[in-house]
Write a protein that holds these residues in place. Structure first.
Motif: not given
Ligand code: CP
Length: 369
Positions: A95, A97-100, A121-122, A151, A284, A291
């Motif tokens: 991932f 991009q950010p995701s929850s 994630r990074d 993602r 964004e 931000k």
């Protein structure tokens, strides 16, 4: 786990291994599908975009999701059965991009199916940061995994991954968990599953309002593509002038005889639709990713508390989430069963479980449990 699926598809395999990236990229979505689907079952192998799905597959995913939900209620035998299904499959969730929700629901679905998983994630700590090409990175991921969930901010990253894996001798499935501003097909699947549950399996004939940032919202784009699989659907696009649904989606709808109309005031249509799909203004993109404090949403694109009184009795409110102020906070916990977005989040687990099980040809075992 060795899972290649080119069975009965030797000619397709030969073509997939010879086609250049430029030729593959230039093909129409429907022509590309033979290189993405399982050549024997005709179900998706790689899941890149919504145009891959037909009515049979959508109904199958909903049925498998529903059955898996029921199986998990049996805390001992049911859960053990699911955990044994894919115990030998190792997923890599990348991932960038950010995701929850997408990240957590894929992880939860993988856990329910007994899978091992690795998460990145990074991307700055993977070797892309040293100048490795994306194609090489994907081949590297495939050396250690049996399934890749991606993602990425590059809208073409998932197609590049599928193309390079089709040529490799470790052809593992790739699932798009969100590709830039373009598509989010598994979100669209869980939206369909949410509508399926809300309307007792009968999605045909419904009118759906899509509200907010339709120009940059990959969720509404992917859901709009799925409408061609249902009879007598209508869409209402409710967006500010600069964030209107793009022409590629409108052309698609026209080609498939799906009526749509546009307005700039949700109040005008709230009493006429079966589902209202709210979305966040994705500011964004306006600030190059910086931000700042978000501007308050224009009231014409906000779901106000009093709209609950105007809605049809059977209608539902959906939102892919995350949200800000586009829905009045009092709606969240008002107890009205038409507020479907919290269930929608949870439905993501079962939809993604059903999708993974189908890719690995376990769907009939689930249905027969
Ligand atoms: N709906 C959705 O994609 O949410 P996340 O960005 O939290 O994954």
């Amino acid at each position: 786990m060795e899972f290649q699926d080119w069975s009965n598809g030797d000619e397709i395999k030969r073509q997939a291994q010879q086609i250049s990236w430029d030729d593959f990229f230039g093909m129409g979505k429907s022509d590309k599908t033979i290189f993405l689907n399982n050549s024997r079952t005709r179900n998706p192998f790689h899941v890149l975009f919504s145009q891959q799905f037909n009515r049979r597959i959508l109904d199958l995913i909903c049925q498998v999701a529903e059955k898996a939900r029921e199986i998990r209620k049996d805390r001992r035998d049911g859960r053990r059965f699911l955990r044994d299904l894919l115990f030998d499959v190792h997923a890599l969730n990348f991932f960038a991009q950010p995701s929850s929700r997408t990240f957590l629901s894929f992880g939860t679905a993988q856990k329910y199916l007994g899978m091992d998983r690795e998460d990145i994630r990074d991307p700055s700590i993977s070797s892309e940061a040293k100048g490795e090409s994306w194609f090489d990175s994907v081949r590297t991921f495939s050396a250690y995994a049996d399934l890749l969930v991606l993602r990425h901010f590059d809208k073409d990253a998932v197609e590049k991954a599928a193309w390079v894996l089709n040529k490799s001798d470790r052809r593992i499935p790739v699932i798009n968990g969100g590709s830039g501003p373009d598509q989010h097909p598994t979100q669209a699947l869980l939206d369909i599953y949410t509508l399926y549950r809300a309307f007792g399996g009968k999605i045909d004939g419904k009118t759906i309002a899509m509200v907010g940032d339709l120009a940059r919202g990959r969720t509404v784009r992917s859901l709009a593509y799925l409408m061609k699989n249902y009879e007598d659907m209508q869409l209402v696009f409710v967006a500010p002038e600069r964030l209107k649904m793009k022409v590629d989606i409108k052309s698609f709808l026209l080609r498939h005889n799906i009526p749509f109309y546009e307005t700039d005031d949700l109040r005008e249509v709230i009493g006429e639709v079966d589902a209202t799909y709210m979305t966040r203004i994705q500011d964004e993109h306006d600030k190059g990713g910086k931000k700042d404090e978000p501007a308050p949403v224009d009231p014409r694109f906000q779901f106000k508390f009093e709209y609950l009184d105007l809605m049809r009795e059977h209608a539902v409110i959906l939102h892919p989430l995350p949200k800000r102020d586009e829905i009045d906070l009092r709606v969240d916990d008002c107890g009205d069963p038409r507020v479907a977005y919290w269930d929608q989040e949870r439905n993501g687990v079962y939809t993604r479980l059903a999708l993974i099980a189908t890719i690995f040809e376990k769907e009939q075992e689930i249905l027969n449990f």
